[in-house]
Motif scaffolding. Structure first.
Motif, PDB file in Angstrom:
ATOM      1  N   TYR A 220      20.817  30.685  17.778  1.00  0.00           N
ATOM      2  CA  TYR A 220      22.225  30.515  18.237  1.00  0.00           C
ATOM      3  C   TYR A 220      22.911  32.037  18.296  1.00  0.00           C
ATOM      4  CZ  TYR A 220      27.126  29.827  16.891  1.00  0.00           C
ATOM      5  OH  TYR A 220      28.584  29.499  16.922  1.00  0.00           O
ATOM      6  N   ASN A 240      29.390  17.601  20.138  1.00  0.00           N
ATOM      7  CA  ASN A 240      28.545  18.069  19.305  1.00  0.00           C
ATOM      8  C   ASN A 240      27.021  18.210  20.011  1.00  0.00           C
ATOM      9  OD1 ASN A 240      30.046  17.878  17.216  1.00  0.00           O
ATOM     10  ND2 ASN A 240      29.808  15.928  16.748  1.00  0.00           N
ATOM     11  N   LYS A 244      25.156  21.850  20.456  1.00  0.00           N
ATOM     12  CA  LYS A 244      23.594  22.133  19.936  1.00  0.00           C
ATOM     13  C   LYS A 244      22.642  22.539  21.029  1.00  0.00           C
ATOM     14  CE  LYS A 244      20.523  19.540  17.025  1.00  0.00           C
ATOM     15  NZ  LYS A 244      20.049  17.984  17.171  1.00  0.00           N
TER      16      LYS A 244
END
Ligand SMILES: Cc1cc2nc3c(=O)[nH]c(=O)nc-3n(C[C@H](O)[C@H](O)[C@H](O)COP(=O)(O)OP(=O)(O)OC[C@H]3O[C@@H](n4cnc5c(N)ncnc54)[C@H](O)[C@@H]3O)c2cc1C
Ligand code: SF4
Ligand code: SF4
Lengths: 417, 402
Positions: A220, A240, A244
């Motif tokens: 990330y 979402n 991701k």
């Protein structure tokens, strides 16, 4: 069949009123001519935008300004609902959560939201997909546009960012060609992105750009912000998923109406109401009423072939909006409220000292109905309430208060009805 | 095309808010269809001045009327689109449009031997040929024909009345007549318990299929024949009931708005959705319903677009809820099929894509059955979900005490 509560209109004020009514186990019917303004809004809920004493400057704390406002302008709709304003916002958050929808923010703090133009707009409650979580860490901003989509130009967006509070960093415009020859509309784009193969392709292109810029780490990476126009699907699934997959910060930025985030919020509210058993008469117009012993006993409801039937209820909530919604009509030389023929307060700029708010003008938006402390517009009639933008002495465009006034007045009326 | 003054005024009421465009199910999935505002309102205003030819894309409008339902200004966008379709130059014979517009003839033909008809039209090679020759998509769901018709079913049925019954007229519609007579039988049985005798004259098709297939001449023919029947049978104070929302909408609105037949206005307050009529007899009905019906588990309810557009709420749903059924409205929008629209080769894909929303909503919970008033919606729902479907009237009839 007799209802406990009949709500007239399905804008924000009517939907929240109906939600509060069903949460009180009131048998509730919503009668509505068409959709309200909610699907046109950015999906951001304004409470109060500017400082009362300095209307050119953003207000940091909307609740503080509203508290000042009601002392100066006791006729403002907020003056009638100050007691329930905090709980009305909590209520809305709670019921939306039950439909898988979230609102970020509170009444004590305004937030800045980036728009599709690359400017900043002040508002109070926003969907999670518009939150820049760690602004100070951003080093790279990738703005993603789509070929033939004319509501978002990555280059212009990035260029305008220089006037915002976002840190300066590397700016990368990216335009993705989805192979659609026609002009792309937000609703079609949102539909396309709901398809796995399209979303995968979009993710691949963005990942390609990240790799080319040496930014793909596999972990990330909060130093990268990817910006989409506000088209990421009818619920938060797409947001979402893409967050991701890309493993960076992602936001969507609202643009011109009608808007997907506004539709999303509208849909979440309606699906809550349906689940809780509220009934709807769509494409149906309330045209009159019957009054008996000082109470409204029924309203006359016109179906699509102009047939009228009477619908009875204990209480009635008028949530028919302002001029655009059809709650107020401008006749040649007067204004009228067509359903109950209630007196309409007219507004000319010089009429009221409250014209300190002249940022965007449109003083006619202040016109509307006057109500008592319990939101009742008709003296001596205790079971009729009026809510939302039909109320006088508020100008949502200048105040940045539209959905805030709608939700808090709707909530209060249904707490009483 | 002739636009009435009222329609022109409505055009001028358009706020340009685009709410209709963003709600149009076709525009959402297919960008080749520019949407209700551009095609309906804007183009017509221009055409009124310039005489510009209609855009053939208007053929992609399914007449679902979602645009009319959401419009805050009462603009009849869907209706205007159907009128515009009628103005388009016709290509070829239009065999498919003739078949769809005259589906009662097809119904009669199929009922010579319905089982064989169903089998043959389900055979992939036959469907391939139908696709090649007439343009009916091989993959599209075909409504199956019932073993018997409503007319035949009623022949063996003699209701017992304890007192002299009152009378109502009933318009079953082609789908109930040929594909699902159970719905009509259910209504007749419920009404018998409420002491109503049901009269079913030899009506023609309502004509909704001919409207969306741009064969307004057929529609007029049906409307005129039906008018003669109404004048003959409908006595003062009598109601005309419908179990199909699209037939009701056609009688109440389209004859007037599309064909300009003002004669229907005087009957419009007599024309009722069957659920609406039963809701008026709610108390009496409650005494006839047995609690055992409440064992039916977990139902989903799909509101047909044409019921929503009629502006009379969801009376069937209200009744079922009132009598204790566990039924949840799906709120998933148009099913996509829109009558014969989704059967057409060039539109089948659009119909499938629109229907995904409904499919997703149904999959989200473990529903056992889907309830809806519209026959073609139920065909699409069965096709998309494999779940059984029923009309609210069928469930009510099941719940009647012996
Ligand atoms: C383009 C635009 C963008 C905006 N953006 C924002 C934003 O981002 N954030 C924000 O906070 N505010 C925003 N606003 C302001 C906000 O949208 C409105 O203040 C608020 O939505 C008003 O809600 P309402 O329920 O009072 O009325 P409306 O939303 O106007 O609803 C009125 C309802 O009543 C129905 N109706 C009317 N007459 C009848 C009748 N006789 N019978 C039956 N039904 C009837 C209508 O069909 C409609 O459903 C925006 C406004 C506009 C116009
Ligand atoms: S919804 Fe109605 S007012 Fe808005 S653009 Fe469409 S036709 Fe015009
Ligand atoms: S009737 Fe349905 S398909 Fe046609 S324009 Fe309106 S919303 Fe779109």
């Amino acid at each position: 069949m007799k209802y406990d509560v009949v709500v007239i209109g399905s804008g924000m004020s009517g939907l929240v009123a109906a939600a509060k009514a069903v949460s009180r186990k009131r048998n509730t019917l919503i009668i509505t001519k068409g959709q309200g303004m909610l699907p046109l809004t950015s999906g951001c809920i304004d409470l109060w935008g500017y400082q009362l004493d300095n209307p050119k400057v953003f207000a940091a704390n909307p609740f503080e300004e509203i508290r000042k406002l009601v002392l100066r302008n006791p006729k403002h709709p907020y003056a009638k609902v100050l007691d329930v304003l905090p709980e009305s916002v909590d209520f809305l958050k709670k019921i939306l959560q039950a439909s898988g929808y979230f609102l970020i923010g509170n009444i004590y703090e305004n937030r800045k939201v980036l728009t599709a133009l690359g400017t900043e707009r002040i508002t109070a409650l926003i969907p999670p997909s518009m939150v820049v979580k760690e602004p100070e860490k951003i080093r790279t901003i990738i703005a993603v546009g789509f070929k033939n989509y004319l509501d978002f130009f990555p280059e212009m967006f990035l260029d305008n960012l220089k006037n915002t509070s976002l840190p300066k960093g590397v700016k990368v415009p990216l335009t993705i060609d989805l192979g659609i020859p026609e002009a792309l509309r937000s609703n079609h784009l949102s539909y396309l992105l709901e398809r796995k193969e399209v979303l995968d392709r979009v993710a691949d292109e963005i990942n390609g750009t990240l790799t080319a810029s040496g930014l793909k780490t596999g972990n990330y990476d909060e130093s990268v912000l990817v910006v989409f126009p506000a088209v990421l699907g009818r619920d938060f699934d797409i947001y979402n998923k893409i967050t991701k997959t890309l493993a960076v910060q992602v936001i969507e930025v609202p643009g011109l109406p009608p808007s997907i985030p506004g539709q999303r919020l509208n849909k979440a509210l309606i699906s809550y109401l349906r689940k809780k058993g509220a009934e709807f008469y769509h494409n149906s117009e309330v045209t009159g009423y019957t009054i008996e012993n000082g109470r409204i006993s029924s309203v006359a409801v016109k179906d699509s072939s102009n047939n009228t039937r009477q619908i009875e209820a204990e209480s009635f909530i008028l949530a028919t909006g302002s001029f655009m919604g059809g709650g107020l009509l401008a006749k040649k030389d007067s204004l009228c409220e067509p359903v109950f023929k209630l007196p309409v307060v007219e507004y000319k700029q010089q009429d009221h000292e409250a014209c300190f708010l002249t940022i965007e003008g449109m003083p006619f938006l202040n016109a509307g109905l006057e109500v008592d402390g319990e939101l009742r517009p008709l003296k001596g009639v205790n079971n009729l309430y009026a809510v939302g933008s039909i109320l006088a002495h508020s100008n949502y465009a200048a105040e940045k208060s539209g959905l805030g006034v709608a939700l808090s007045t709707g909530y209060k009326a249904a707490s009483l009805a | 095309m002739n636009i009435t003054k009222q329609q022109m005024d409505a055009l001028n009421n358009c706020l340009k808010c685009s709410i209709c465009v963003d709600s149009c199910p076709v525009t959402r999935v297919d960008p080749r269809f520019p949407g209700p505002k551009q095609l309906g309102v804007d183009r017509l205003r221009i055409a009124q001045e310039t005489g510009e030819q209609p855009n053939p894309a208007v053929n992609y409008c399914s007449n679902c009327k979602t645009c009319e339902t959401v419009c805050p200004s009462g603009v009849l966008v869907g209706t205007l689109n159907q009128l515009t379709k009628g103005d388009l130059p016709r290509k070829g014979l239009g065999l498919r449009e003739i078949i769809f517009s005259n589906n009662s003839i097809l119904g009669k033909l199929m009922h010579i031997w319905p089982q064989a008809g169903n089998l043959i039209t389900a055979l992939p090679p036959v469907r391939k040929i139908m696709e090649k020759t007439v343009g009916i998509a091989a993959q599209a769901p075909m409504p199956a024909y019932s073993k018997t018709t409503l007319r035949k079913s009623l022949k063996g049925y003699q209701p017992v009345f304890t007192q002299t019954p009152k009378e109502v007229l009933y318009f079953p519609g082609c789908f109930t007549q040929y594909n699902k007579p159970e719905v009509g039988m259910a209504l007749v049985k419920i009404l018998a318990k409420l002491n109503y005798k049901v009269i079913i004259p030899e009506f023609k098709c309502c004509g909704q299929p001919s409207i969306s297939n741009a064969r307004l001449k057929d529609t007029r023919r049906f409307a005129e024949a039906n008018l003669r029947i109404l004048k003959q049978y409908l006595k003062p104070g009598m109601a005309l009931l419908f179990s199909c929302p699209s037939c009701l909408l056609t009688f109440k609105e389209e004859y007037k708005n599309i064909l300009g037949m003002e004669e229907y206005t005087e009957f419009s307050s007599a024309m009722l959705d069957a659920g609406e009529f039963l809701l008026k007899h709610e108390k009496q009905l409650a005494g006839l319903i047995s609690a055992s019906g409440k064992n039916i588990l977990k139902l989903a309810y799909h509101e047909p677009c044409h019921l929503r557009a009629s502006g009379l709420g969801t009376p069937g749903l209200s009744l079922l809820k009132q009598f204790g059924l566990d039924i949840t409205p799906l709120e998933a929008g148009c099913c996509g099929l829109s009558g014969s629209y989704g059967l057409k080769t060039e539109k089948h894909g659009i119909a499938e894509e629109i229907g995904m929303n409904l499919k997703k909503a149904i999959a989200a919970s473990n529903y056992r059955e889907v309830v809806t008033e519209c026959g073609m919606c139920s065909v699409q729902i069965k096709h998309l979900t494999k779940l059984p479907t029923s009309h609210p009237l069928e469930l009510l009839a099941m719940m009647l005490k012996e």
